[in-house]
Design a protein around this motif. Structure first.
Motif, short mmCIF file in Angstrom:
data_model
loop_
_atom_site.label_atom_id
_atom_site.label_comp_id
_atom_site.label_asym_id
_atom_site.label_seq_id
_atom_site.Cartn_x
_atom_site.Cartn_y
_atom_site.Cartn_z
N GLY A 1 23.58 -12.12 3.07
CA GLY A 1 24.46 -11.80 4.19
C GLY A 1 23.78 -11.38 5.47
O GLY A 1 24.44 -11.23 6.50
N LEU A 2 22.45 -11.22 5.47
CA LEU A 2 21.77 -10.68 6.65
C LEU A 2 21.80 -11.66 7.83
O LEU A 2 22.23 -11.30 8.93
CB LEU A 2 20.33 -10.30 6.31
CG LEU A 2 19.50 -9.73 7.46
CD1 LEU A 2 20.17 -8.51 8.05
CD2 LEU A 2 18.09 -9.38 6.98
N ALA A 3 21.35 -12.89 7.62
CA ALA A 3 21.31 -13.86 8.72
C ALA A 3 22.72 -14.20 9.19
O ALA A 3 22.98 -14.30 10.39
CB ALA A 3 20.58 -15.12 8.28
N ALA A 4 23.66 -14.36 8.25
CA ALA A 4 25.03 -14.71 8.62
C ALA A 4 25.70 -13.58 9.39
O ALA A 4 26.35 -13.80 10.42
CB ALA A 4 25.84 -15.06 7.37
N GLY A 5 25.56 -12.35 8.90
CA GLY A 5 26.21 -11.21 9.55
C GLY A 5 25.70 -10.96 10.95
O GLY A 5 26.49 -10.76 11.89
N TYR B 1 31.23 -15.95 1.10
CA TYR B 1 30.56 -16.34 -0.13
C TYR B 1 29.10 -15.86 -0.20
O TYR B 1 28.47 -15.96 -1.25
CB TYR B 1 30.57 -17.87 -0.28
CG TYR B 1 31.96 -18.44 -0.41
CD1 TYR B 1 32.69 -18.28 -1.58
CD2 TYR B 1 32.55 -19.13 0.65
CE1 TYR B 1 33.97 -18.79 -1.71
CE2 TYR B 1 33.83 -19.65 0.52
CZ TYR B 1 34.54 -19.47 -0.65
OH TYR B 1 35.81 -19.98 -0.77
N ASN B 2 28.59 -15.37 0.94
CA ASN B 2 27.17 -15.02 1.03
C ASN B 2 26.92 -13.53 0.91
O ASN B 2 25.78 -13.10 0.82
CB ASN B 2 26.61 -15.55 2.36
CG ASN B 2 25.10 -15.41 2.48
OD1 ASN B 2 24.61 -14.85 3.45
ND2 ASN B 2 24.36 -15.91 1.50
N THR B 3 27.99 -12.71 0.91
CA THR B 3 27.80 -11.27 0.75
C THR B 3 27.32 -10.96 -0.66
O THR B 3 27.54 -11.73 -1.59
CB THR B 3 29.10 -10.51 1.03
OG1 THR B 3 30.16 -11.08 0.25
CG2 THR B 3 29.48 -10.57 2.49
N TYR B 4 26.70 -9.80 -0.82
CA TYR B 4 26.13 -9.43 -2.10
C TYR B 4 27.21 -9.27 -3.18
O TYR B 4 28.23 -8.65 -2.93
CB TYR B 4 25.36 -8.11 -1.96
CG TYR B 4 24.71 -7.67 -3.25
CD1 TYR B 4 23.45 -8.13 -3.61
CD2 TYR B 4 25.37 -6.80 -4.11
CE1 TYR B 4 22.86 -7.73 -4.80
CE2 TYR B 4 24.79 -6.40 -5.30
CZ TYR B 4 23.53 -6.87 -5.65
OH TYR B 4 22.96 -6.49 -6.83
N PRO B 5 27.00 -9.82 -4.38
CA PRO B 5 25.93 -10.75 -4.75
C PRO B 5 26.28 -12.16 -4.29
O PRO B 5 27.38 -12.65 -4.55
CB PRO B 5 25.90 -10.65 -6.28
CG PRO B 5 27.31 -10.31 -6.66
CD PRO B 5 27.87 -9.48 -5.54
N ALA B 6 25.37 -12.81 -3.60
CA ALA B 6 25.65 -14.10 -2.96
C ALA B 6 25.98 -15.17 -3.99
O ALA B 6 25.31 -15.30 -5.01
CB ALA B 6 24.46 -14.54 -2.12
N HIS C 1 19.35 -0.30 -1.22
CA HIS C 1 20.06 -1.47 -1.74
C HIS C 1 20.22 -2.48 -0.62
O HIS C 1 20.43 -2.11 0.54
CB HIS C 1 21.43 -1.06 -2.29
CG HIS C 1 22.09 -2.13 -3.09
ND1 HIS C 1 22.81 -3.16 -2.51
CD2 HIS C 1 22.11 -2.37 -4.42
CE1 HIS C 1 23.27 -3.97 -3.45
NE2 HIS C 1 22.86 -3.51 -4.62
N GLU C 2 20.15 -3.76 -0.96
CA GLU C 2 20.19 -4.78 0.10
C GLU C 2 21.50 -4.77 0.86
O GLU C 2 21.54 -5.10 2.05
CB GLU C 2 19.88 -6.17 -0.45
CG GLU C 2 20.76 -6.70 -1.53
CD GLU C 2 20.24 -8.06 -2.02
OE1 GLU C 2 20.54 -9.07 -1.35
OE2 GLU C 2 19.54 -8.12 -3.04
N SER C 3 22.61 -4.37 0.23
CA SER C 3 23.88 -4.28 0.98
C SER C 3 23.80 -3.25 2.09
O SER C 3 24.30 -3.45 3.19
CB SER C 3 25.02 -3.92 0.02
OG SER C 3 25.30 -4.99 -0.85
N LYS C 4 23.14 -2.12 1.79
CA LYS C 4 22.99 -1.07 2.81
C LYS C 4 22.10 -1.57 3.94
O LYS C 4 22.38 -1.30 5.13
CB LYS C 4 22.41 0.18 2.17
CG LYS C 4 22.20 1.33 3.16
CD LYS C 4 21.90 2.65 2.45
CE LYS C 4 23.17 3.22 1.87
NZ LYS C 4 22.97 4.63 1.40
N ILE C 5 21.03 -2.27 3.60
CA ILE C 5 20.13 -2.81 4.63
C ILE C 5 20.89 -3.77 5.55
O ILE C 5 20.80 -3.69 6.78
CB ILE C 5 18.94 -3.53 3.97
CG1 ILE C 5 18.11 -2.57 3.14
CG2 ILE C 5 18.06 -4.19 5.04
CD1 ILE C 5 17.07 -3.25 2.25
N VAL C 6 21.67 -4.68 4.94
CA VAL C 6 22.42 -5.67 5.72
C VAL C 6 23.43 -4.98 6.62
O VAL C 6 23.54 -5.28 7.82
CB VAL C 6 23.12 -6.67 4.78
CG1 VAL C 6 24.10 -7.55 5.56
CG2 VAL C 6 22.09 -7.55 4.08
#
Length: 413
Positions: A242-246, A299-304, A387-392
């Motif tokens: 989700g990082l690039a898309a968000g 569809y790309n948010t964790y878990p992608a 956690h990667e969700s927090k980073i994003v």
């Protein structure tokens, strides 16, 4: 296409209830973002299943990150969802003969094709390196050349600058506040009073006649550099779900706003900015891409469930660069695309510091004393235990803050 249908029916005296709405950019932009979002959501799952059936799963290198190996086999090439969900509404709701729309469609297909070829070689031909960096750069330079030549030489690419002593306050006559159309390689300089930068000024040693004849020598290479840098920046940022898309959605929404106010002479007059003729249609394209990216983000948010791959990341970066260039806002890119910039700098600094410490203190010291635990920066924070969700989420918040700073430049000089 629907706009041309409206024009055709009106010219033949046929009046369909509600059809006159298609003459308004705001209505067509709203329909474009709605359609793109629906297409991405409706067909995204079908594309995911198709890619999974074709075994287009991601091959994940073991970098020692939590949850990394669980992503093995997740379908990639998700950029196809974004491309499909963008192109269809753009063809339906824009005036596709508009020079800027043609340029943006070429950018989507061109960069999408480069990214797709890279993903194809990795997944189908089992070439772990994919398309070599040399050919990627050649493709990026090719697009930059097309954009630069079009922006400099095409007769429909013009600007209207305001007179310094403009005094007309009647909103029906605001065109009197602007100079005649000009073909000049000019850009907007943020946070400055006289905020227009003419690239021809770099050739200060030439007389005026030669400057206007040879300014393309400066302008086109700069455009090529911007397209290459931003597309690579988006590519590096695409590392966690989700990082690039968000972050791209925030950037594109900001550029859509710039397109709307720059293409409307009343808003351009009120904000005291350059008016860009024929630019209004770009709002529709930008919002269609926003809808497509948000639909993909579902569809790309964790878990992608799917990764965009180079098909999406190279395309998004390239299109963002082209949008900024045609909007004369390329000097805002370091701020607006600040997340991309930070991610890129983290990689560059990591390599530079490692090489310096290796030379000065030896290999073992350099390996044990890296600047970041891992680059790009998002992997560093994963190593720190975030956690990667927090980073994003936090990087998207930073992206929103940077977008607000860019919007402030409209009035803060």
């Amino acid at each position: 296409m629907l706009y041309y249908l409206y024009e055709y029916l009106t010219a033949h005296g046929i009046h369909v209830p509600g059809m006159n709405l298609f003459k308004y950019i705001s209505f067509r932009a709203a329909m474009a973002v709605l359609f793109s979002l629906i297409i991405a959501l409706a067909y995204g799952k079908k594309i995911i299943n198709f890619l999974r059936k074709k075994q287009m799963g991601e091959l994940v290198r073991d970098l020692g990150l939590d949850g990394q190996k669980q992503k093995e086999g997740t379908p990639t090439m998700g950029g196809l969802i974004i491309i499909l969900a963008t192109i269809i509404p753009v063809l339906l709701f824009t005036r596709i003969t508009n020079v800027y729309i043609v340029l943006l469609i070429i950018s989507v297909l061109w960069m999408g094709a480069i990214g797709f070829l890279d993903d194809y070689l990795k997944k189908v031909k089992k070439n772990k390196d994919g398309l070599s960096g040399k050919f990627k750069v050649i493709g990026q330079v090719g697009l930059g050349l097309i954009v630069g030549v079009t922006m400099y030489f095409h007769p429909d690419v013009e600007v209207k600058r305001k007179y310094a002593d403009a005094t007309v306050i009647n909103r029906n006559n605001v065109e009197q506040n602007f100079m005649p159309d000009e073909k000049i390689p000019v850009s907007t300089v943020p946070f400055t009073k006289n905020n227009e930068f003419d690239y021809s000024g770099i050739l200060f040693w030439m007389d005026d006649a030669k400057v206007h004849e040879w300014a393309w020598i400066v302008f086109i290479p700069i455009v090529i550099f911007i397209v290459t840098a931003v597309s690579n920046g988006a590519n590096i940022t695409d590392g966690i779900d989700g990082l690039a898309a968000g972050t791209s959605a925030v950037i594109l929404l900001t550029l859509a706003f710039f397109a709307y106010v720059s293409g409307n002479i009343i808003f351009a007059d009120y904000l005291n900015i350059m008016f860009l003729p024929h630019m209004g249609e770009t709002t529709i394209f930008a919002l269609a891409l926003v809808g497509a990216v948000i639909g993909f983000f579902w569809y790309n948010t964790y878990p992608a469930q799917i990764f965009m791959g180079d098909t999406g990341s190279l395309m998004l970066g390239g299109v963002i660069a082209v949008l900024a260039i045609i909007l004369r806002k390329e000097l805002l890119i370091p701020v607006l695309c600040g997340v991309f910039l930070i991610e890129n700098l983290s990689v560059i600094l990591q390599v530079m510091v490692f090489k310096y410490r290796k030379k000065k203190h030896g290999l073992e010291y350099a390996q044990n004393n890296r600047l970041f635990k891992m680059s790009p920066l998002h992997h560093h924070y994963q190593k720190e235990g975030f956690h990667e969700s927090k980073i994003v989420n936090r990087m998207i918040i930073i992206g929103v803050m940077l977008a607000i700073i860019c919007l402030i430049t409209l009035k803060t000089r």
